[in-house]
Write a protein that holds these residues in place. Structure first.
Motif, short mmCIF file in Angstrom:
data_model
loop_
_atom_site.label_atom_id
_atom_site.label_comp_id
_atom_site.label_asym_id
_atom_site.label_seq_id
_atom_site.Cartn_x
_atom_site.Cartn_y
_atom_site.Cartn_z
N GLY A 184 -15.71 -11.13 -10.61
CA GLY A 184 -15.50 -12.34 -11.34
C GLY A 184 -14.01 -12.27 -12.16
O GLY A 184 -13.27 -12.59 -11.05
N GLU A 185 -13.94 -12.42 -13.10
CA GLU A 185 -12.75 -12.67 -13.75
C GLU A 185 -11.78 -11.32 -13.93
O GLU A 185 -10.75 -11.44 -14.73
CB GLU A 185 -12.77 -13.06 -15.31
CG GLU A 185 -13.22 -14.58 -14.92
CD GLU A 185 -12.49 -15.50 -14.28
OE1 GLU A 185 -11.26 -15.66 -14.34
OE2 GLU A 185 -13.11 -16.20 -13.29
N GLU A 186 -12.39 -10.09 -13.43
CA GLU A 186 -11.65 -8.79 -13.58
C GLU A 186 -10.17 -8.89 -13.20
O GLU A 186 -10.16 -9.41 -11.96
CB GLU A 186 -12.45 -7.86 -12.87
CG GLU A 186 -11.79 -6.44 -12.87
CD GLU A 186 -12.68 -5.50 -12.00
OE1 GLU A 186 -12.28 -4.31 -12.20
OE2 GLU A 186 -13.50 -5.77 -11.09
N LYS A 187 -9.17 -8.45 -13.91
CA LYS A 187 -7.94 -8.52 -13.57
C LYS A 187 -7.54 -7.22 -12.50
O LYS A 187 -8.15 -6.47 -12.68
CB LYS A 187 -7.21 -8.39 -14.56
CG LYS A 187 -6.92 -9.62 -15.58
CD LYS A 187 -5.96 -9.62 -16.59
CE LYS A 187 -6.04 -10.88 -17.48
NZ LYS A 187 -5.05 -11.48 -17.47
N LEU A 188 -6.78 -7.69 -11.52
CA LEU A 188 -6.37 -6.82 -10.65
C LEU A 188 -6.01 -5.38 -11.08
O LEU A 188 -6.40 -4.37 -10.86
CB LEU A 188 -5.29 -7.36 -9.53
CG LEU A 188 -4.74 -6.24 -8.51
CD1 LEU A 188 -5.77 -6.06 -7.61
CD2 LEU A 188 -3.64 -6.93 -7.79
N SER A 189 -5.00 -5.43 -12.01
CA SER A 189 -4.39 -4.45 -12.66
C SER A 189 -5.31 -3.40 -13.68
O SER A 189 -5.08 -2.35 -14.06
CB SER A 189 -3.30 -4.81 -13.52
OG SER A 189 -3.40 -5.52 -14.57
N PHE A 214 0.74 -1.25 0.02
CA PHE A 214 -0.02 -0.15 0.13
C PHE A 214 0.75 1.34 -0.14
O PHE A 214 0.56 2.37 -0.63
CB PHE A 214 -1.06 -0.10 1.00
CG PHE A 214 -2.33 -0.68 0.51
CD1 PHE A 214 -3.36 0.05 0.77
CD2 PHE A 214 -2.28 -2.07 0.70
CE1 PHE A 214 -4.63 -0.59 0.35
CE2 PHE A 214 -3.26 -2.97 0.25
CZ PHE A 214 -4.66 -1.94 0.12
N ALA A 215 1.90 1.39 0.69
CA ALA A 215 2.89 2.35 0.81
C ALA A 215 3.28 2.66 -0.69
O ALA A 215 3.47 3.48 -1.17
CB ALA A 215 3.92 2.13 1.87
N GLN A 216 3.98 1.47 -1.25
CA GLN A 216 4.50 1.65 -2.52
C GLN A 216 3.35 1.89 -3.63
O GLN A 216 3.79 2.69 -4.54
CB GLN A 216 4.99 -0.03 -3.14
CG GLN A 216 5.42 0.11 -4.52
CD GLN A 216 6.70 0.69 -4.59
OE1 GLN A 216 7.61 0.84 -3.51
NE2 GLN A 216 7.30 1.13 -5.53
N LEU A 217 2.20 1.89 -3.34
CA LEU A 217 0.96 2.29 -4.40
C LEU A 217 0.77 3.71 -4.16
O LEU A 217 0.09 4.11 -4.49
CB LEU A 217 0.04 1.37 -4.26
CG LEU A 217 0.16 -0.07 -5.00
CD1 LEU A 217 -1.05 -0.91 -4.46
CD2 LEU A 217 0.39 -0.04 -6.29
N GLY A 218 1.21 4.16 -3.29
CA GLY A 218 0.92 5.67 -2.53
C GLY A 218 -0.28 5.82 -1.90
O GLY A 218 -0.84 6.83 -1.86
N GLN A 273 -0.31 3.11 -10.70
CA GLN A 273 -0.43 1.76 -9.89
C GLN A 273 -0.87 0.74 -10.69
O GLN A 273 -0.27 -0.38 -10.39
CB GLN A 273 -1.63 2.39 -9.01
CG GLN A 273 -1.49 3.18 -7.97
CD GLN A 273 -2.68 3.76 -7.24
OE1 GLN A 273 -3.88 3.93 -7.85
NE2 GLN A 273 -2.56 4.07 -5.87
N ARG A 274 -1.57 0.80 -11.81
CA ARG A 274 -1.79 -0.27 -12.74
C ARG A 274 -0.61 -0.75 -13.21
O ARG A 274 -0.35 -2.15 -13.50
CB ARG A 274 -2.82 0.27 -13.68
CG ARG A 274 -4.26 0.22 -13.74
CD ARG A 274 -4.99 0.52 -15.16
NE ARG A 274 -6.23 0.91 -14.60
CZ ARG A 274 -6.66 2.25 -14.24
NH1 ARG A 274 -5.82 2.92 -14.58
NH2 ARG A 274 -7.83 2.52 -13.97
N LYS A 275 0.33 0.17 -13.84
CA LYS A 275 1.55 -0.31 -14.42
C LYS A 275 2.37 -1.26 -13.19
O LYS A 275 2.83 -2.30 -13.68
CB LYS A 275 2.25 0.68 -14.91
CG LYS A 275 3.71 0.16 -15.52
CD LYS A 275 4.39 1.69 -16.26
CE LYS A 275 5.71 1.06 -16.80
NZ LYS A 275 6.31 -0.30 -16.59
N PHE A 276 2.40 -0.62 -12.01
CA PHE A 276 3.20 -1.34 -10.87
C PHE A 276 2.66 -2.66 -10.72
O PHE A 276 3.33 -3.74 -10.54
CB PHE A 276 3.18 -0.58 -9.63
CG PHE A 276 3.73 -0.98 -8.82
CD1 PHE A 276 5.33 -1.04 -8.39
CD2 PHE A 276 3.19 -2.10 -7.61
CE1 PHE A 276 5.91 -1.87 -7.51
CE2 PHE A 276 3.87 -2.82 -6.77
CZ PHE A 276 5.42 -2.76 -6.53
N LEU A 277 1.21 -3.14 -10.62
CA LEU A 277 0.60 -4.26 -10.29
C LEU A 277 0.84 -5.33 -11.34
O LEU A 277 1.41 -6.41 -11.23
CB LEU A 277 -0.86 -4.03 -10.02
CG LEU A 277 -0.87 -3.08 -8.77
CD1 LEU A 277 -2.49 -2.78 -8.55
CD2 LEU A 277 -0.67 -4.08 -7.67
#
Length: 76
Positions: A35-40, A12-16, A49-53
């Motif tokens: 459902g099948e939604e991807k985390l990123s 969470f700290a890394q994600l700001g 944040q998306r790019k990091f994940l």
């Protein structure tokens, strides 16, 4: 070289984001994956944040275990 395991608080700290336990609990109560939604691909992330994940998983980085943990928590 970093040898320790990252925690959810570290992620969470890394994600700001707020990284203390109450802030994490609040985030988890307000955000969920369907459902099948991807985390990123979740709409609640910023582009960075998306790019990091996405990169953490794709590169099998030392962050991937805690990113998987976050994914599981967001599905409960």
């Amino acid at each position: 070289m970093e040898t320790g395991q990252h925690t959810l608080n570290d992620l969470f700290a890394q994600l700001g984001l707020g990284s203390d336990d109450p802030a994490i609990e609040d985030f988890l109560s307000r955000h969920h994956l369907a459902g099948e939604e991807k985390l990123s691909r979740a709409q609640f992330w910023s582009d960075s944040q998306r790019k990091f994940l996405r990169d953490a998983i794709a590169e099998d980085s030392d962050w991937c275990e805690v990113v998987d943990e976050l994914d599981a928590l967001l599905r409960h």
